[in-house]
Design a protein around this motif. Structure first.
Motif, PDB file in Angstrom:
ATOM      1  N   ARG A 237      53.113 -23.608  37.674  1.00 23.51           N
ATOM      2  CA  ARG A 237      54.349 -24.246  38.122  1.00 23.51           C
ATOM      3  C   ARG A 237      54.269 -25.757  37.973  1.00 23.51           C
ATOM      4  O   ARG A 237      53.193 -26.349  38.051  1.00 23.51           O
ATOM      5  CB  ARG A 237      54.638 -23.910  39.591  1.00 23.51           C
ATOM      6  CG  ARG A 237      54.987 -22.458  39.852  1.00 23.51           C
ATOM      7  CD  ARG A 237      55.408 -22.267  41.314  1.00 23.51           C
ATOM      8  NE  ARG A 237      55.848 -20.914  41.570  1.00 23.51           N
ATOM      9  CZ  ARG A 237      55.034 -19.901  41.890  1.00 23.51           C
ATOM     10  NH1 ARG A 237      53.732 -20.142  41.989  1.00 23.51           N
ATOM     11  NH2 ARG A 237      55.513 -18.702  42.114  1.00 23.51           N
ATOM     12  N   ALA A 238      55.453 -26.351  37.794  1.00 22.79           N
ATOM     13  CA  ALA A 238      55.610 -27.794  37.885  1.00 22.79           C
ATOM     14  C   ALA A 238      56.672 -28.035  38.948  1.00 22.79           C
ATOM     15  O   ALA A 238      57.867 -27.903  38.684  1.00 22.79           O
ATOM     16  CB  ALA A 238      56.036 -28.388  36.546  1.00 22.79           C
ATOM     17  N   GLY A 239      56.225 -28.316  40.173  1.00 24.86           N
ATOM     18  CA  GLY A 239      57.174 -28.375  41.270  1.00 24.86           C
ATOM     19  C   GLY A 239      57.705 -26.982  41.551  1.00 24.86           C
ATOM     20  O   GLY A 239      56.961 -26.032  41.745  1.00 24.86           O
ATOM     21  N   ASP A 240      59.053 -26.856  41.536  1.00 24.36           N
ATOM     22  CA  ASP A 240      59.681 -25.553  41.761  1.00 24.36           C
ATOM     23  C   ASP A 240      59.896 -24.785  40.456  1.00 24.36           C
ATOM     24  O   ASP A 240      60.333 -23.630  40.499  1.00 24.36           O
ATOM     25  CB  ASP A 240      61.042 -25.742  42.454  1.00 24.36           C
ATOM     26  CG  ASP A 240      60.895 -26.312  43.860  1.00 24.36           C
ATOM     27  OD1 ASP A 240      59.824 -26.075  44.457  1.00 24.36           O
ATOM     28  OD2 ASP A 240      61.822 -26.981  44.337  1.00 24.36           O
ATOM     29  N   GLU A 241      59.604 -25.396  39.326  1.00 22.48           N
ATOM     30  CA  GLU A 241      59.860 -24.742  38.041  1.00 22.48           C
ATOM     31  C   GLU A 241      58.700 -23.831  37.659  1.00 22.48           C
ATOM     32  O   GLU A 241      57.543 -24.256  37.611  1.00 22.48           O
ATOM     33  CB  GLU A 241      60.084 -25.774  36.938  1.00 22.48           C
ATOM     34  CG  GLU A 241      60.405 -25.136  35.584  1.00 22.48           C
ATOM     35  CD  GLU A 241      60.563 -26.164  34.479  1.00 22.48           C
ATOM     36  OE1 GLU A 241      60.842 -25.765  33.335  1.00 22.48           O
ATOM     37  OE2 GLU A 241      60.406 -27.368  34.772  1.00 22.48           O
ATOM     38  N   PHE A 242      59.010 -22.577  37.359  1.00 22.81           N
ATOM     39  CA  PHE A 242      58.015 -21.620  36.899  1.00 22.81           C
ATOM     40  C   PHE A 242      57.863 -21.782  35.385  1.00 22.81           C
ATOM     41  O   PHE A 242      58.781 -21.491  34.626  1.00 22.81           O
ATOM     42  CB  PHE A 242      58.458 -20.195  37.247  1.00 22.81           C
ATOM     43  CG  PHE A 242      57.477 -19.130  36.845  1.00 22.81           C
ATOM     44  CD1 PHE A 242      56.381 -18.838  37.629  1.00 22.81           C
ATOM     45  CD2 PHE A 242      57.656 -18.415  35.669  1.00 22.81           C
ATOM     46  CE1 PHE A 242      55.476 -17.850  37.265  1.00 22.81           C
ATOM     47  CE2 PHE A 242      56.758 -17.425  35.287  1.00 22.81           C
ATOM     48  CZ  PHE A 242      55.666 -17.140  36.092  1.00 22.81           C
ATOM     49  N   LEU A 243      56.693 -22.254  34.953  1.00 24.21           N
ATOM     50  CA  LEU A 243      56.468 -22.533  33.541  1.00 24.21           C
ATOM     51  C   LEU A 243      55.888 -21.340  32.792  1.00 24.21           C
ATOM     52  O   LEU A 243      56.115 -21.190  31.592  1.00 24.21           O
ATOM     53  CB  LEU A 243      55.509 -23.714  33.377  1.00 24.21           C
ATOM     54  CG  LEU A 243      55.943 -25.048  33.986  1.00 24.21           C
ATOM     55  CD1 LEU A 243      54.837 -26.073  33.811  1.00 24.21           C
ATOM     56  CD2 LEU A 243      57.239 -25.531  33.356  1.00 24.21           C
ATOM     57  N   GLY A 244      55.137 -20.516  33.496  1.00 26.25           N
ATOM     58  CA  GLY A 244      54.477 -19.389  32.837  1.00 26.25           C
ATOM     59  C   GLY A 244      53.364 -18.863  33.720  1.00 26.25           C
ATOM     60  O   GLY A 244      53.419 -18.974  34.960  1.00 26.25           O
ATOM     61  N   SER A 245      52.346 -18.299  33.100  1.00 28.97           N
ATOM     62  CA  SER A 245      51.261 -17.720  33.873  1.00 28.97           C
ATOM     63  C   SER A 245      49.992 -17.663  33.028  1.00 28.97           C
ATOM     64  O   SER A 245      50.039 -17.750  31.799  1.00 28.97           O
ATOM     65  CB  SER A 245      51.628 -16.312  34.363  1.00 28.97           C
ATOM     66  OG  SER A 245      52.045 -15.502  33.265  1.00 28.97           O
ATOM     67  N   ALA A 261      38.736 -21.571  41.632  1.00 28.39           N
ATOM     68  CA  ALA A 261      38.726 -22.289  40.355  1.00 28.39           C
ATOM     69  C   ALA A 261      39.906 -21.864  39.486  1.00 28.39           C
ATOM     70  O   ALA A 261      40.517 -22.690  38.791  1.00 28.39           O
ATOM     71  CB  ALA A 261      37.408 -22.028  39.629  1.00 28.39           C
ATOM     72  N   PHE A 262      40.245 -20.571  39.539  1.00 22.65           N
ATOM     73  CA  PHE A 262      41.384 -20.062  38.767  1.00 22.65           C
ATOM     74  C   PHE A 262      42.684 -20.687  39.274  1.00 22.65           C
ATOM     75  O   PHE A 262      43.550 -21.098  38.487  1.00 22.65           O
ATOM     76  CB  PHE A 262      41.426 -18.538  38.896  1.00 22.65           C
ATOM     77  CG  PHE A 262      42.299 -17.860  37.867  1.00 22.65           C
ATOM     78  CD1 PHE A 262      42.561 -18.431  36.628  1.00 22.65           C
ATOM     79  CD2 PHE A 262      42.861 -16.618  38.138  1.00 22.65           C
ATOM     80  CE1 PHE A 262      43.361 -17.793  35.691  1.00 22.65           C
ATOM     81  CE2 PHE A 262      43.652 -15.972  37.210  1.00 22.65           C
ATOM     82  CZ  PHE A 262      43.905 -16.565  35.988  1.00 22.65           C
ATOM     83  N   GLN A 263      42.838 -20.763  40.583  1.00 19.79           N
ATOM     84  CA  GLN A 263      44.033 -21.369  41.159  1.00 19.79           C
ATOM     85  C   GLN A 263      44.122 -22.856  40.807  1.00 19.79           C
ATOM     86  O   GLN A 263      45.211 -23.357  40.460  1.00 19.79           O
ATOM     87  CB  GLN A 263      44.022 -21.190  42.676  1.00 19.79           C
ATOM     88  CG  GLN A 263      45.277 -21.702  43.367  1.00 19.79           C
ATOM     89  CD  GLN A 263      45.244 -21.418  44.859  1.00 19.79           C
ATOM     90  OE1 GLN A 263      44.341 -20.744  45.362  1.00 19.79           O
ATOM     91  NE2 GLN A 263      46.226 -21.940  45.576  1.00 19.79           N
ATOM     92  N   ASP A 264      42.994 -23.549  40.857  1.00 17.92           N
ATOM     93  CA  ASP A 264      42.980 -24.978  40.501  1.00 17.92           C
ATOM     94  C   ASP A 264      43.265 -25.156  38.999  1.00 17.92           C
ATOM     95  O   ASP A 264      43.935 -26.117  38.605  1.00 17.92           O
ATOM     96  CB  ASP A 264      41.625 -25.597  40.838  1.00 17.92           C
ATOM     97  CG  ASP A 264      41.369 -25.646  42.340  1.00 17.92           C
ATOM     98  OD1 ASP A 264      42.356 -25.576  43.096  1.00 17.92           O
ATOM     99  OD2 ASP A 264      40.195 -25.733  42.737  1.00 17.92           O
ATOM    100  N   ALA A 265      42.755 -24.224  38.187  1.00 14.78           N
ATOM    101  CA  ALA A 265      42.975 -24.324  36.741  1.00 14.78           C
ATOM    102  C   ALA A 265      44.449 -24.198  36.399  1.00 14.78           C
ATOM    103  O   ALA A 265      44.924 -24.794  35.423  1.00 14.78           O
ATOM    104  CB  ALA A 265      42.171 -23.247  36.015  1.00 14.78           C
ATOM    105  N   ALA A 266      45.206 -23.415  37.194  1.00 12.68           N
ATOM    106  CA  ALA A 266      46.644 -23.253  36.930  1.00 12.68           C
ATOM    107  C   ALA A 266      47.371 -24.591  37.016  1.00 12.68           C
ATOM    108  O   ALA A 266      48.334 -24.838  36.273  1.00 12.68           O
ATOM    109  CB  ALA A 266      47.248 -22.262  37.917  1.00 12.68           C
ATOM    110  N   LYS A 267      46.908 -25.481  37.895  1.00 15.04           N
ATOM    111  CA  LYS A 267      47.532 -26.802  37.995  1.00 15.04           C
ATOM    112  C   LYS A 267      47.254 -27.636  36.753  1.00 15.04           C
ATOM    113  O   LYS A 267      48.123 -28.369  36.272  1.00 15.04           O
ATOM    114  CB  LYS A 267      47.012 -27.514  39.249  1.00 15.04           C
ATOM    115  CG  LYS A 267      47.297 -26.769  40.542  1.00 15.04           C
ATOM    116  CD  LYS A 267      46.639 -27.437  41.738  1.00 15.04           C
ATOM    117  CE  LYS A 267      46.863 -26.640  43.011  1.00 15.04           C
ATOM    118  NZ  LYS A 267      46.174 -27.247  44.181  1.00 15.04           N
TER     119      LYS A 267
END
Length: 537
Positions: A237-245, A261-267
């Motif tokens: 996500r970028a803010g409220d926008e869902f960019l992908g997965s 680490a997986f959750q941090d990598a998503a950022k």
């Protein structure tokens, strides 16, 4: 095609092999920029950039492959890709070693258009932006394949990065360690429909949209008896926008540290996706500006051609538009962008020296063709026709082909003729899907005459207007009778059959046409004027 400094043949094999590509012979160096991708055509003298990857789409047999390897060595090519499987043979090994060209096979089931699109995306990473390689989290900015490999290293699992429609944006190595559904996803560049239905039925996507934490998915087999392994996915996500997965194929549950680490990598992936999207938008705007400058055909056309990387040779302009553009505006825009992208991939495969940009509602392509006007139009029609055949009958696209431009300054005229042709195709005056200006010249003139009449504000008058007024007052069919008679070149039986009346009745109506319109139908100039006026009506 300009490339980023990090795009080498070794990088291509690291990212795409062995899921898509397998090295058969040769030892590609890790350094050395790939100069571009060329489709081998034995009937066309291709322009090979330095250190190119050559796709041997229709190259088969040991002798043919060995001969092409030697030829490509003289052009400084980096690699030849042929359809696998290819047996390891001494003659191929000798040809590869002597030429310095690596021999690579494309996995059965993968399409050439998919490979072309992936290579194009990889080779153009980093083309737009400031000089020098920017990094985000230690990974080159916007390099989604490098991001996927970095996340795969953190999780010790093969990774895919997907957009909001479950289309593959990038993937890591080691995909062969996953299951058949993952391999099918990589080959098709999108998640298979059967697998998507299973995930939707389990409510996986709803949970993914709602949660910031990784979502664990139990094994899902599309076909009975098919091996499957679990997945872990996390939203980007970028803010409220869902960019992908981001999706990881894991055989064992993630440890708490790896899950974090997986959750941090998503950022971090979100930052790269935004950079990738910004770079793509900037690149599209730059290309659109350059193509627009070229199409104007002025003093800046030659410089814009050079910046587009086009060889100075005879070219033709193609104009692609959508017919029947009624309906939801967003759907029409999405369909236009989809067809433009598809045309770009098609041109990359059959004529890689082309340039394409969507300008307003029309996609313009500048395509090199033979210098002879007739041969040039034939080649352009062949390219456009093949694209329309592949797009299928459901595609509402039509393509107008302009005149052959022998020099950059003539591209403005080529665009004008392409626009005129496209207008005829969109008007419904013909059932053609592809045409050149020569094919529809008369219809184009008639449309321009209609515009001229509208500009001058001419009031309808003359013989046809008198017939129209008479039909309105008496409920007769004199205009229809005249049109049928002119279309049949005065053949009464044929004309009467066309309007389903008896020949004697038709003869009576024709006499009334002459009386009411106050014209002599035996005069050729009168007949021509009537035909023209009816065509403009």
């Amino acid at each position: 095609m300009p490339t980023s400094p990090r795009t080498s043949l070794g990088r291509v094999l690291d990212d795409f092999g062995p899921t898509l590509l397998d090295l058969v012979h040769g030892r590609p160096q890790p350094a050395g920029d790939i100069g571009g991708v060329v489709i081998h055509d034995p009937r066309d003298e291709a322009a090979y950039p330095s250190h190119a990857i050559v796709l041997g789409v229709a190259v088969y047999g040991l002798r043919e492959i060995a001969g092409l390897l030697r030829d490509l060595g003289a052009h400084g090519a980096a690699a030849l890709v042929v359809r696998g499987p290819v047996e390891r043979d001494e003659s191929l090994a000798e040809a590869s070693a002597a030429s310095g060209v690596a021999l690579i096979t494309l996995t059965p089931g993968a399409s050439w258009s998919q490979l072309t699109a992936l290579l194009r995306m990889l080779l153009t990473e980093g083309d737009v932006g400031e000089a020098g390689v920017q990094t985000l989290g230690g990974v080159p900015s916007g390099d989604l394949f490098a991001v996927a490999n970095a996340v795969a290293t953190l999780l010790d699992a093969p990774i895919t990065i997907e957009d909001r429609r479950s289309r593959i944006l990038a993937f890591s190595g080691r995909q062969d360690e996953a299951d058949q559904a993952r391999v099918a996803t990589i080959l098709a560049r999108r998640v298979p429909d059967g697998y998507l239905r299973i995930l939707e039925g389990r409510g996986v996507f709803g949970e993914l949209y709602r949660s910031d934490r990784p979502v664990h998915i139990a094994p899902a087999a599309v076909d009975e008896g098919e091996a499957a392994i679990p997945r872990v996915a996390v939203a980007v996500r970028a803010g409220d926008e869902f960019l992908g997965s981001v999706w990881a194929a894991v055989r064992e549950p993630l440890t708490p540290d790896r899950e974090q680490a997986f959750q941090d990598a998503a950022k971090l992936v979100a930052l790269h996706l935004l950079r990738h999207r910004a770079g793509a938008d900037a690149q599209n705007r730059l290309r659109a500006d350059l193509v627009s400058t070229v199409l104007e055909g002025g003093a800046g056309a030659a410089d814009a051609l050079d910046r587009l990387g086009l060889v100075r040779e005879p070219t033709v302009v193609m104009a692609l538009g959508l017919s029947g553009q009624s309906g939801d505006h967003a759907q029409v825009a999405a369909e236009r962008e989809r067809l433009t992208s598809a045309l770009g991939i098609h041109l990359d495969a059959v004529q890689p020296r082309s340039a394409l940009a969507l300008l307003g509602d029309v996609a313009y392509a500048i395509v090199p063709v033979p210098a002879d006007p007739a041969a040039g139009r034939e080649r352009a029609a062949q390219i456009a026709g093949n694209f329309m055949d592949r797009a299928g009958q459901r595609a509402r696209a039509v393509i107008g082909i302009g005149s052959v431009a022998g020099e950059p300054s003539a591209l403005g005229r080529s665009r004008t003729s392409a626009d005129r042709t496209l207008r005829v195709l969109l008007s419904g005056r013909t059932h053609r899907r592809v045409a050149s200006i020569d094919d529809v010249y008369i219809d184009s003139l008639l449309l321009e005459l209609r515009d001229l009449v509208a500009v001058h504000g001419d009031e309808p008058a003359g013989p046809v207007s008198r017939l129209t007024a008479y039909d309105a007052r008496h409920g007769s069919h004199l205009v229809e009778t005249l049109r049928a008679w002119l279309d049949a070149f005065g053949d009464i039986p044929a004309a009467s059959a066309h309007v389903f009346v008896h020949p004697n009745t038709f003869r009576y109506r024709i006499r009334r046409v002459a009386e009411v319109a106050e014209v002599d139908l035996q005069d050729p100039s009168v007949r021509f004027a009537l035909m023209l006026r009816l065509s403009l009506a």
